[in-house]
Scaffold this motif. Structure first.
Motif, PDB file in Angstrom:
ATOM      1  N   VAL A   6      35.554  43.672  42.260  1.00 41.46           N
ATOM      2  CA  VAL A   6      34.196  44.002  42.696  1.00 41.46           C
ATOM      3  C   VAL A   6      34.218  45.454  43.170  1.00 41.46           C
ATOM      4  O   VAL A   6      34.988  45.814  44.057  1.00 41.46           O
ATOM      5  N   LEU A   7      33.360  46.262  42.564  1.00 39.52           N
ATOM      6  CA  LEU A   7      33.346  47.699  42.821  1.00 39.52           C
ATOM      7  C   LEU A   7      32.094  48.128  43.571  1.00 39.52           C
ATOM      8  O   LEU A   7      30.994  47.634  43.289  1.00 39.52           O
ATOM      9  N   PRO A   8      32.250  49.068  44.496  1.00 36.87           N
ATOM     10  CA  PRO A   8      31.088  49.561  45.222  1.00 36.87           C
ATOM     11  C   PRO A   8      30.200  50.429  44.331  1.00 36.87           C
ATOM     12  O   PRO A   8      30.647  50.924  43.287  1.00 36.87           O
ATOM     13  N   PRO A   9      28.950  50.623  44.736  1.00 36.34           N
ATOM     14  CA  PRO A   9      28.080  51.532  43.990  1.00 36.34           C
ATOM     15  C   PRO A   9      28.727  52.905  43.871  1.00 36.34           C
ATOM     16  O   PRO A   9      29.417  53.373  44.783  1.00 36.34           O
ATOM     17  N   GLY A  10      28.504  53.539  42.723  1.00 30.78           N
ATOM     18  CA  GLY A  10      28.977  54.899  42.519  1.00 30.78           C
ATOM     19  C   GLY A  10      30.351  55.030  41.892  1.00 30.78           C
ATOM     20  O   GLY A  10      30.770  56.132  41.549  1.00 30.78           O
ATOM     21  N   VAL A  11      31.067  53.922  41.722  1.00 31.80           N
ATOM     22  CA  VAL A  11      32.400  54.008  41.114  1.00 31.80           C
ATOM     23  C   VAL A  11      32.291  53.959  39.593  1.00 31.80           C
ATOM     24  O   VAL A  11      32.782  54.844  38.898  1.00 31.80           O
ATOM     25  N   THR A  12      31.661  52.922  39.066  1.00 29.14           N
ATOM     26  CA  THR A  12      31.456  52.837  37.610  1.00 29.14           C
ATOM     27  C   THR A  12      29.978  52.891  37.233  1.00 29.14           C
ATOM     28  O   THR A  12      29.644  53.313  36.145  1.00 29.14           O
ATOM     29  N   PHE A  13      29.124  52.428  38.138  1.00 28.95           N
ATOM     30  CA  PHE A  13      27.677  52.433  37.922  1.00 28.95           C
ATOM     31  C   PHE A  13      27.007  52.841  39.230  1.00 28.95           C
ATOM     32  O   PHE A  13      27.641  52.853  40.285  1.00 28.95           O
ATOM     33  N   ASP A  14      25.703  53.118  39.180  1.00 32.35           N
ATOM     34  CA  ASP A  14      24.957  53.435  40.393  1.00 32.35           C
ATOM     35  C   ASP A  14      24.912  52.241  41.339  1.00 32.35           C
ATOM     36  O   ASP A  14      24.824  52.409  42.545  1.00 32.35           O
ATOM     37  N   SER A  15      24.964  51.041  40.774  1.00 27.92           N
ATOM     38  CA  SER A  15      24.937  49.820  41.575  1.00 27.92           C
ATOM     39  C   SER A  15      26.359  49.302  41.762  1.00 27.92           C
ATOM     40  O   SER A  15      27.311  49.808  41.164  1.00 27.92           O
ATOM     41  N   ALA A  16      26.493  48.265  42.574  1.00 31.66           N
ATOM     42  CA  ALA A  16      27.766  47.553  42.656  1.00 31.66           C
ATOM     43  C   ALA A  16      28.075  46.986  41.275  1.00 31.66           C
ATOM     44  O   ALA A  16      27.176  46.815  40.441  1.00 31.66           O
ATOM     45  N   ALA A  17      29.345  46.718  41.022  1.00 28.83           N
ATOM     46  CA  ALA A  17      29.751  46.235  39.704  1.00 28.83           C
ATOM     47  C   ALA A  17      30.831  45.170  39.841  1.00 28.83           C
ATOM     48  O   ALA A  17      31.585  45.148  40.811  1.00 28.83           O
ATOM     49  N   ILE A  18      30.878  44.313  38.838  1.00 26.81           N
ATOM     50  CA  ILE A  18      31.939  43.316  38.717  1.00 26.81           C
ATOM     51  C   ILE A  18      32.610  43.549  37.373  1.00 26.81           C
ATOM     52  O   ILE A  18      31.945  43.821  36.371  1.00 26.81           O
ATOM     53  N   GLY A  19      33.925  43.433  37.356  1.00 28.28           N
ATOM     54  CA  GLY A  19      34.637  43.615  36.102  1.00 28.28           C
ATOM     55  C   GLY A  19      35.960  42.883  36.088  1.00 28.28           C
ATOM     56  O   GLY A  19      36.354  42.254  37.073  1.00 28.28           O
ATOM     57  N   ARG A  20      36.623  42.985  34.947  1.00 31.99           N
ATOM     58  CA  ARG A  20      37.945  42.391  34.728  1.00 31.99           C
ATOM     59  C   ARG A  20      37.951  40.889  35.049  1.00 31.99           C
ATOM     60  O   ARG A  20      38.890  40.363  35.622  1.00 31.99           O
ATOM     61  N   VAL A  21      36.888  40.200  34.658  1.00 31.54           N
ATOM     62  CA  VAL A  21      36.753  38.777  34.956  1.00 31.54           C
ATOM     63  C   VAL A  21      37.653  37.969  34.015  1.00 31.54           C
ATOM     64  O   VAL A  21      37.587  38.123  32.805  1.00 31.54           O
ATOM     65  N   ILE A  22      38.471  37.114  34.617  1.00 32.01           N
ATOM     66  CA  ILE A  22      39.411  36.292  33.850  1.00 32.01           C
ATOM     67  C   ILE A  22      39.414  34.881  34.423  1.00 32.01           C
ATOM     68  O   ILE A  22      39.475  34.701  35.638  1.00 32.01           O
ATOM     69  N   ALA A  23      39.388  33.906  33.543  1.00 33.49           N
ATOM     70  CA  ALA A  23      39.700  32.522  33.907  1.00 33.49           C
ATOM     71  C   ALA A  23      40.880  32.121  33.027  1.00 33.49           C
ATOM     72  O   ALA A  23      40.793  32.194  31.798  1.00 33.49           O
ATOM     73  N   VAL A  24      41.974  31.761  33.640  1.00 34.43           N
ATOM     74  CA  VAL A  24      43.180  31.442  32.884  1.00 34.43           C
ATOM     75  C   VAL A  24      42.931  30.266  31.951  1.00 34.43           C
ATOM     76  O   VAL A  24      43.277  30.309  30.775  1.00 34.43           O
ATOM     77  N   LYS A  25      42.306  29.218  32.479  1.00 31.41           N
ATOM     78  CA  LYS A  25      41.931  28.067  31.665  1.00 31.41           C
ATOM     79  C   LYS A  25      40.431  28.166  31.435  1.00 31.41           C
ATOM     80  O   LYS A  25      39.660  28.230  32.386  1.00 31.41           O
ATOM     81  N   ARG A  26      40.031  28.199  30.190  1.00 34.37           N
ATOM     82  CA  ARG A  26      38.623  28.434  29.865  1.00 34.37           C
ATOM     83  C   ARG A  26      37.845  27.136  29.716  1.00 34.37           C
ATOM     84  O   ARG A  26      38.395  26.095  29.444  1.00 34.37           O
ATOM     85  N   ARG A  27      36.541  27.266  29.904  1.00 28.36           N
ATOM     86  CA  ARG A  27      35.577  26.187  29.735  1.00 28.36           C
ATOM     87  C   ARG A  27      35.808  24.997  30.683  1.00 28.36           C
ATOM     88  O   ARG A  27      35.635  23.845  30.306  1.00 28.36           O
ATOM     89  N   CYS A  28      36.211  25.329  31.920  1.00 22.23           N
ATOM     90  CA  CYS A  28      36.375  24.263  32.917  1.00 22.23           C
ATOM     91  C   CYS A  28      35.721  24.637  34.241  1.00 22.23           C
ATOM     92  O   CYS A  28      35.969  24.005  35.257  1.00 22.23           O
ATOM     93  N   GLY A  29      34.900  25.691  34.245  1.00 27.47           N
ATOM     94  CA  GLY A  29      34.157  26.065  35.439  1.00 27.47           C
ATOM     95  C   GLY A  29      34.767  27.165  36.282  1.00 27.47           C
ATOM     96  O   GLY A  29      34.122  27.659  37.204  1.00 27.47           O
ATOM     97  N   LEU A  30      35.995  27.566  35.992  1.00 27.39           N
ATOM     98  CA  LEU A  30      36.630  28.614  36.801  1.00 27.39           C
ATOM     99  C   LEU A  30      35.938  29.962  36.640  1.00 27.39           C
ATOM    100  O   LEU A  30      35.818  30.717  37.601  1.00 27.39           O
ATOM    101  N   GLY A  31      35.477  30.268  35.434  1.00 28.49           N
ATOM    102  CA  GLY A  31      34.762  31.523  35.212  1.00 28.49           C
ATOM    103  C   GLY A  31      33.505  31.597  36.057  1.00 28.49           C
ATOM    104  O   GLY A  31      33.238  32.610  36.717  1.00 28.49           O
TER     105      GLY A  31
END
Length: 145
Positions: free
Chosen positions: A62-87
């Protein structure tokens, strides 16, 4: 499952190693996409992950405003096991951290196009045409809080 939230400055060497190991295994190796995965934005980020006794199961930064965008940002999202709600759980946690730590009223992401539904469930909406980033189709999306 335990939720961990730490600013970069609070991470132990072991935690940082496990985060980078996971991110590289998915974003570089699995997706066959050589790029500079660890970047300077990590230093400004809160790192958020779900873990159990065997290790990290889902992660986001989770990135503060001004680092990648003018707003706060979320990135590098990973769920090790997919399609089970972790994402969905890690995205919800990341949204809460952006609100709590940065007072975010808007959050921007650049999502891999195939993951659009995950973010639409969290009420993000598409704000750009599809584009290639490091050879992978992406779309920009925003959540207004």
């Amino acid at each position: 499952m335990e939720l961990i939230v730490k600013h970069f400055s609070e991470l132990s060497a072991e935690e940082l190693f496990e985060i980078y190991k996971l991110r590289i295994s998915v974003f570089v190796v699995e997706q066959n996409c050589p790029y500079q995965e660890a970047d300077d934005a990590d230093r400004a980020a809160y790192h958020v992950w779900l873990k159990d006794e065997t290790g990290i199961k889902a992660y986001a930064r989770v990135l503060p405003p001004g680092v990648t965008f003018d707003s706060a940002a979320i990135g590098r999202v990973i769920a090790v096991k997919r399609r089970c709600g972790l994402g969905s759980k890690i995205v919800a946690a990341a949204v809460n951290i952006a609100k709590e730590k940065f007072g975010a009223d808007k959050i921007t992401i650049e999502a891999q196009t195939y993951a659009r539904r995950l973010y639409e469930k969290a009420v993000f909406h598409q704000t750009s045409e599809e584009f290639l980033e490091d050879g992978i189709p992406h779309i920009r999306m925003q959540l207004t809080l």
